[in-house]
Design a protein around this motif. Structure first.
Motif, PDB file in Angstrom:
ATOM      1  N   HIS A  44       0.804  -1.218   0.000  1.00  0.00           N
ATOM      2  CA  HIS A  44       0.000   0.000   0.000  1.00  0.00           C
ATOM      3  C   HIS A  44       0.841   1.274   0.000  1.00  0.00           C
ATOM      4  O   HIS A  44       0.388   2.311  -0.500  1.00  0.00           O
ATOM      5  N   TRP A  70      -7.510  -7.850   1.064  1.00  0.00           N
ATOM      6  CA  TRP A  70      -6.071  -7.936   0.777  1.00  0.00           C
ATOM      7  C   TRP A  70      -5.651  -9.391   0.667  1.00  0.00           C
ATOM      8  O   TRP A  70      -6.093 -10.256   1.418  1.00  0.00           O
ATOM      9  N   ASN A 103      -4.023  -4.706  -3.157  1.00  0.00           N
ATOM     10  CA  ASN A 103      -4.354  -3.354  -2.709  1.00  0.00           C
ATOM     11  C   ASN A 103      -5.604  -3.315  -1.843  1.00  0.00           C
ATOM     12  O   ASN A 103      -6.106  -2.250  -1.511  1.00  0.00           O
TER      13      ASN A 103
END
Length: 768
Positions: A142, A449, A473
């Protein structure tokens, strides 16, 4: 293969580390006065078994990007290594288990030298490195500026493999993709009380292999392996490997000239007899001690060739107490060497009891290597995470009846739109209860995720309500039904700000009755510096139809008593919004804290909260809510005060109305955090204020003293401390028995927390 000269240097260093680790414990026990009579203790034997493993890692294989969890009983070895590497002031070497000194077990926050993971509760610290690998992968996927990380290494004793937390972690599906994870098992075949009678290594190997791990076993060193290649060597190997663990360790305790007889007995083949008879007694005694976990060259070569496509476990056979007078003794776990034994160890390792902390002479190969490795392993300090503005309110009105659990789901979903910078730092986790804890809206907006992107086969299904799209993401991490794994990951997600300078706000949801199942690793995470938010929902007997197995009783007091954590139980949706945003602002920052929220699925009418319309008064209410509570009704004529928390507030308010109908004025206090109110009470008279501020005096002013009736959906003793605020008479209502399936009204009547019971308690405390 490592150059022989390097191996000689490593052996020199290993001998010094063996000495230092024993001397650190010796100094703590024989070297300072003990006026209490309580044993200081330490673990010289447990340290000795892992010395060679740790020397091979620290002096050859590790990089500054690697992070290592060290088994609890090897803390003296870690401090000895750090001393030789220039990472620990020698003044600390005499302070093991002393106030302000070296901790009994490695502590990330309390030790003065580099400690990557706190350990102490066996099994929990070992899994922490695994969850740290997941946390780093999440942060890196991220936030591209997240610093690089190397291996995540766990050094654990074989007895730790008895802990269920180990196998819950090993079996989680995402773990099989973590090639950066390395576990090294110090297989010394002893626990605290005994020589383990049957280690069942094949079973352990099979369990790791079934979970997708690479399994390596270092049973014998290279010296004895060469002996195994001679005529009779196969028989020698078979004889040694067929010995029960107890027989093998008894053989270690006899004089060298008795080892051959122990091996041969009366059933040896002529080839084995010839081989054993040809070996000098000292050589044979040394050979049977040549286990894989003590062969520095074998260890280095193994560590340097670890694959990176899946996690690896190395079973390294060792001897507990290796090199000490207590070597192999079944009761050596906490045994301490006497002065004469320490002098013998000093002579054997080239050290001195009169100058215990001496390092290597400048310019010697060992000193040069220590300096080189000290520089190689030195890390750049992690800076403070970037500033992040977490709003104090989202400003959306709460007009319809709703539960605090539903309000949490709405808050997280709205956060993506209203405060995207803060939302980007939030990561949620759950043990297969995401949808039933109202995270669906959040997941639909942010995704799930995964270590790697996965194809969504239901993307074209128009009837699907929950969009379960897994990608690198996403912002929700789904685990299996294992609460220990949940809080293990939660704790490590909560350390990324201090490990790598990337702030995360981890939020985990689980059913509140199972908080106690996860209690120890949850507490461990906070002890180790993790900051996070745990949401227990649904809670209490309010979850009436589910029955007693899903109804929590003791969790309110668990939250109140947990260090480094604030416990919350807001009643209304607006209170949840205010307190949760406040809790988010305290996560992932220096001096921050974790929070525990106890939420409910019971819809409450927001009108009962009687929110002020005036902006100034509304802000005052918010400040009181985040401080611990507010007075919902108050009058100088009050004869009794009803105190409630959480989902029970409608009954509290109804009881006040009923009393008013009987001519009794009842004040009403709504607590959002009994924890903060208790802290406020505790800090009275102290020179420095704490988290609770003066809220206790706002809620219970001295000039409006009345008897109290407290009520919550949990054990009544949680609020019993309120009797001490003003010395009021008090009656505490709550849940003290296991529940059963019923309606909510029936459950409240059954446990005596319904409106009628509250009214009756008020009359009782008034003496009427």
């Amino acid at each position: 293969m490592t150059d022989p000269i390097d191996l000689a240097v490593l052996r020199t260093i290993s001998q010094r580390v063996l000495w230092l680790s024993a001397a650190i414990v010796d100094a703590a026990n024989r070297g300072r006065p003990n006026t209490s009579g309580v044993k200081v203790g330490g673990h010289q034997a447990s340290s000795a078994s892992i010395v060679d493993i740790m020397v091979a890692l620290w002096f050859q294989s590790l990089t500054d990007a690697d992070r290592v969890s060290v088994k609890p009983h090897a803390s003296p070895v870690l401090h000895a290594l750090n001393h030789l590497l220039g990472d620990l002031d020698p003044a600390y070497l005499t302070t093991l288990r002393e106030k302000g000194g070296l901790q009994s077990y490695p502590s990330r926050l309390k030790d003065p030298d580099t400690v990557d993971f706190s350990t102490g509760s066996v099994g929990i610290g070992a899994t922490a490195a695994l969850w740290a690998a997941v946390a780093h992968r999440y942060a890196s996927s991220h936030f591209p500026d997240t610093p690089h990380a190397g291996r995540f290494v766990s050094l654990l004793g074989d007895a730790e493999l008895d802990e269920g937390a180990i196998w819950e972690a090993v079996a989680d599906p995402m773990v099989a993709s973590l090639g950066e994870v390395l576990w090294v098992v110090d297989l010394n075949r002893q626990s605290l009380d005994r020589v383990v009678p049957d280690i069942q290594i094949q079973r352990l190997q099979g369990m790791f292999e079934a979970a997708g791990w690479e399994v390596l076993t270092l049973k014998w060193g290279r010296t004895i392996s060469r002996i195994f290649e001679r005529p009779g060597g196969a028989d020698l190997r078979e004889r040694l490997e067929s010995m029960p663990n107890e027989e093998y360790q008894r053989m270690l305790r006899v004089a060298p000239d008795q080892v051959a007889a122990r091996i041969l007995l009366d059933r040896a083949s002529p080839e084995l007899q010839a081989l054993v008879s040809a070996l000098p007694a000292e050589e044979l005694a040394s050979a049977v001690r040549d286990l894989g976990g003590h062969d520095l060259g074998l260890l280095v070569d193994t560590f340097d060739k670890i694959a990176d496509d899946r996690p690896t476990v190395v079973f390294a056979y060792t001897i507990k107490g290796r090199g000490l007078a207590t070597e192999g003794h079944p009761n050596n776990h906490s045994a301490l060497l006497g002065e004469e034994q320490m002098r013998e160890l000093a002579a054997a390792t080239g050290a001195s009891l009169d100058d215990s902390w001496r390092t290597f002479d400048e310019g010697t190969p060992a000193a040069v290597l220590c300096a080189q490795r000290g520089r190689a392993l030195r890390r750049t300090p992690v800076g403070a995470p970037a500033a992040l503005q977490v709003p104090t309110t989202l400003g959306h009105p709460h007009r319809k009846p709703g539960s605090t659990q539903a309000a949490l789901g709405r808050l997280l979903a709205d956060l993506v739109r209203d405060a995207p910078a803060a939302a980007a730092r939030v990561v949620t986790c759950s043990p297969d209860v995401a949808s039933s804890t109202n995270l669906g809206g959040w997941i639909n907006k942010t995704g799930v995720w995964s270590v790697k992107d996965r194809h969504d086969w239901f993307a074209d299904d128009r009837e699907r309500v929950l969009r379960w799209s897994e990608a690198t993401n996403g912002q929700h991490v789904e685990l299996g039904i294992a609460e220990v794994n949940l809080v293990g990951l939660l704790g490590e997600l909560g350390t990324t700000w201090s490990r790598w300078g990337e702030r995360l706000i981890p939020v985990a949801t689980l059913y509140d009755p199972f908080v106690s199942r996860a209690l120890e690793p949850w507490s461990y995470g906070m002890y180790a510096g993790g900051q996070s938010i745990l949401v227990g929902t649904p809670s209490g007997v309010t979850l009436a139809p589910e029955g007693g197995a899903h109804q929590s009783i003791t969790t309110p007091s668990i939250g109140l008593e947990q260090p480094s954590c604030i416990a919350w139980e807001p009643a209304f949706a607006q209170d949840l919004e205010w307190t949760f945003l406040h809790a988010m602002s305290r996560v992932g920052v220096p001096g921050g804290t974790s929070s525990y929220f106890r939420l409910s699925t019971r819809p409450l009418d927001p009108a009962l909260a009687e929110l002020p319309e005036d902006e100034g008064l509304l802000e005052r209410r918010r400040r009181q809510a985040v401080a611990g509570g507010y007075r919902l009704r108050s009058s100088p004529a009050d004869e009794v005060t009803l105190v409630g928390a959480g989902a029970i507030m409608p009954e509290v308010i109804a009881a006040a109305d009923a009393l008013a109908g009987h001519g009794i004025s009842a004040g009403v206090v709504c607590l959002t955090s009994a924890d903060l109110v208790f802290r406020s009470f505790q800090q009275r008279g102290r020179r420095s204020a704490g988290d609770g501020g003066a809220i206790v005096d706002e809620l219970f002013p001295a000039d409006q003293a009345t008897p109290l009736v407290t009520v919550l959906d949990g054990h009544p003793h949680t609020l019993s401390f309120l009797a001490g605020v003003r010395g009021d008479r008090i009656r505490n209502l709550g849940v003290t028995e296991f529940g059963q399936s019923s309606t909510v009204d029936e459950a409240y009547r059954l446990h005596g927390i319904d409106t009628t019971s509250i009214v009756d308690a008020a009359y009782g405390v008034l003496g009427r």
